[in-house]
Design a protein around this motif. Structure first.
Motif, PDB file in Angstrom:
ATOM      1  N   ARG A 188      -0.725  -7.655  12.919  1.00 33.40           N
ATOM      2  CA  ARG A 188      -0.023  -6.435  13.318  1.00 33.40           C
ATOM      3  C   ARG A 188       1.307  -6.289  12.585  1.00 33.40           C
ATOM      4  N   ARG A 189       1.946  -7.410  12.297  1.00 30.41           N
ATOM      5  CA  ARG A 189       3.273  -7.370  11.687  1.00 30.41           C
ATOM      6  C   ARG A 189       3.204  -7.090  10.180  1.00 30.41           C
ATOM      7  N   TYR A 190       2.136  -7.571   9.515  1.00 29.02           N
ATOM      8  CA  TYR A 190       2.131  -7.502   8.046  1.00 29.02           C
ATOM      9  C   TYR A 190       0.984  -6.674   7.452  1.00 29.02           C
ATOM     10  N   TRP A 191      -0.039  -6.317   8.241  1.00 31.77           N
ATOM     11  CA  TRP A 191      -1.125  -5.511   7.672  1.00 31.77           C
ATOM     12  C   TRP A 191      -1.248  -4.179   8.398  1.00 31.77           C
ATOM     13  N   ALA A 192      -1.365  -4.217   9.707  1.00 31.64           N
ATOM     14  CA  ALA A 192      -1.534  -2.976  10.473  1.00 31.64           C
ATOM     15  C   ALA A 192      -0.170  -2.357  10.756  1.00 31.64           C
ATOM     16  N   CYS A 193       0.561  -2.072   9.690  1.00 29.30           N
ATOM     17  CA  CYS A 193       1.924  -1.549   9.820  1.00 29.30           C
ATOM     18  C   CYS A 193       2.216  -0.681   8.611  1.00 29.30           C
ATOM     19  N   GLU A 194       3.431  -0.192   8.517  1.00 27.76           N
ATOM     20  CA  GLU A 194       3.823   0.676   7.398  1.00 27.76           C
ATOM     21  C   GLU A 194       4.291  -0.116   6.181  1.00 27.76           C
ATOM     22  N   GLY A 195       4.184  -1.431   6.229  1.00 27.50           N
ATOM     23  CA  GLY A 195       4.672  -2.255   5.132  1.00 27.50           C
ATOM     24  C   GLY A 195       3.764  -2.260   3.922  1.00 27.50           C
ATOM     25  N   GLU A 196       4.188  -3.036   2.925  1.00 28.30           N
ATOM     26  CA  GLU A 196       3.409  -3.173   1.686  1.00 28.30           C
ATOM     27  C   GLU A 196       2.423  -4.328   1.812  1.00 28.30           C
TER      28      GLU A 196
END
Length: 520
Positions: free
Chosen positions: A250-258
């Protein structure tokens, strides 16, 4: 505005043999970006691993007389150790044969694709390359052989599970054309688009347990094993806990990040076509960027395990007593986005002529004179042309990162060092320093100020260089920070102050004696 969260991965290599210098390139490139993003203040997670479940691993174990688990375990150990010895700053390392998160992830992904109606049964007969772990159309072969490995292919006929890859051709093409899925560099992007415009065919995503010798991740509720590429690509989610504890997911893939992948050109299709299609089928976000590097070659031929021309990177690390010799060569003298030839003679020349001759020699000359003339304490930094040029350097290096040209970033750093060396020679502060002790009828204050200004502008420039080198050569950059008497920067935008700090000329960067050790 750039994202505050960046997830980076390397591809996961087959462990049918020990690592060679070609894979070291990918590790180092990805690590350089991870360190760069951290210095930008981003929340970074960086993952590596090994692809343990391929048929070529099974074949290699049979040929060696070892069990598959024994061969895979021993070689995976070598790959993980190589990362440590290269100072790769990964947060996780996924071994697909024994990481409990991985089976849960593969099964969750499989069931999501099945729920989308994208898995179906089909009997198939085709030509299969074990080295590539893929079927080839006869039109793709070169003289009837694998275009990648130059070997004859095996004729395989099985009833397998198939994935509806063809369903996602237009959607993936749109993602790439709009830049939502950014394939770097442009010529690799164009290759993928050309493939998509020709249309995609569905792919087999399971193998008989008999052909796989029972090795691999079992297909849910079946006596087959998951096709190694479906299995391997899932590792990018395994380490994030997809299908188990999904906190990192959730923190690194299912988010607005790269979401950034670093891969070699030989597997760009799997990452830019297969992987996005699987993710779209499962209803998951696709990668943001796929950075595609070329091959490291030896006398123009690809370095590879099957080619028998591998160069052990650990031997080179041992010879130079640091990974930074190899890191520097692969980052500066191999273009980030294309093939490049490796030579131990050129590695030696880079160490002595560039690292030692341009950077190490300048550091030694400046700090030695500073110790003599000012007790090692850096005077006030002047407003000079050299200082202004140093201040422009970080922006140039940043642009090289933005354009996936790490070799250009290092070239900019060493172009500045070339100018700094010329300026130091032109001003010859050692001559003025001699006057301070030998002559009486001179303006001591004026000459002392002139010497101090020359040394201070050099120290400031070297401090900028040290900060710019942190992603590229972390060990050497840290030593340089210590020699300059300043704290190692945690962020690029920290104030850079050198005046009043005591330097040290005790150690020598890039000593020549290491070259002689490398020759022996």
């Amino acid at each position: 505005m750039k994202s505050s969260t960046s997830y980076l991965t390397t591809s996961i290599p087959y462990v049918n043999s020990t690592p060679h210098v070609g894979f070291a390139l990918e590790l180092i490139q990805a690590d350089t970006y991870a360190r760069h993003f951290r210095l930008l203040g981003r929340n970074v997670r960086f993952q590596c691993g090994t692809d343990d479940n391929s048929l070529k691993n099974v074949r290699a174990a049979e040929a060696s007389g070892l069990t598959v688990a024994e061969l895979v375990g021993a070689n995976a150990d070598r790959f993980e150790r190589l990362g440590q010895r290269l100072h790769i700053s990964n947060d996780d390392f996924v071994r697909t044969s024994r990481d409990p998160r991985h089976v849960a992830c593969v099964h969750t992904l499989w069931r999501a694709c099945a729920a989308s109606g994208d898995l179906y049964r089909k009997t198939y007969e085709g030509l299969y390359c074990v080295g590539c772990e893929q079927f080839y159309d006869p039109s793709d072969l070169q003289d009837g052989r694998c275009p990648e490995h130059g070997v004859a292919l095996e004729l395989v006929k099985e009833e397998n599970w198939f994935f509806r890859l063809s369903r996602y051709s237009d959607q993936i093409k749109h993602l790439i054309e709009t830049g939502e899925l950014n394939v770097n560099p442009a010529h690799r992007r164009n290759e993928v688009l050309s493939l998509l415009r020709r249309g995609l065919t569905d792919i087999s995503v399971s193998r008989s347990a008999e052909r796989a010798r029972g090795w691999g991740v079992a297909v849910p509720d079946s006596n087959e094993v998951v096709y190694v590429w479906f299995d391997a690509l899932a590792n990018y989610l395994s380490g994030l806990g997809f299908g188990s504890d999904e906190t990192y997911y959730r923190r690194y893939w299912a988010c607005e990040g790269e979401r950034n992948h670093f891969v070699g050109k030989g597997i760009s299709k799997f990452h830019a076509v297969y992987w996005p299609a699987i993710l779209l089928s499962a209803g998951l976000p696709v990668p943001s960027s796929i950075f595609v590097h070329g091959y490291v070659t030896l006398d123009g031929k690809k370095i590879g395990k099957s080619a028998g021309n591998g160069i052990d990177p650990e031997r080179l690390i041992d010879a130079y007593e640091t990974p930074d010799a190899l890191r520097y060569y692969l980052l500066r003298h191999i273009r980030s986005d294309d093939d490049g030839d490796f030579s131990e003679k050129r590695l030696e020349a880079a160490w002595t002529g560039e690292l030692g001759g341009q950077l190490g020699n300048l550091v030694n000359r400046v700090l030695t004179l500073l110790a003599t003339a000012f007790d090692g304490v850096t005077p006030e930094v002047p407003r000079s042309d050299l200082v202004r040029e140093a201040a422009r350097l970080p922006g140039k290096v940043q642009r090289a990162f933005d354009s996936y040209e790490l070799h250009v970033g290092l070239s900019e750093i060493f172009s500045y060092l070339a100018e700094a060396n010329k300026e130091f020679t032109r001003k010859a502060p050692w001559s003025d320093a001699k006057l301070l002790y030998a002559a009486k009828d001179i303006d001591h204050a004026m000459i002392s100020a002139r010497v101090g200004a020359t040394l201070a502008e050099q120290v400031y420039g070297l401090a900028v260089v040290a900060r710019c080198l942190l992603p590229f050569l972390p060990a050497s950059a840290e030593i340089l920070h210590n020699q300059l008497g300043i704290a190692v920067a945690r962020h690029y935008d920290e104030p850079l102050v050198v005046s009043g700090f005591k330097t040290s000329s005790a150690s020598v960067l890039f000593p020549r004696q290491r070259v002689f050790a490398a020759r022996s």
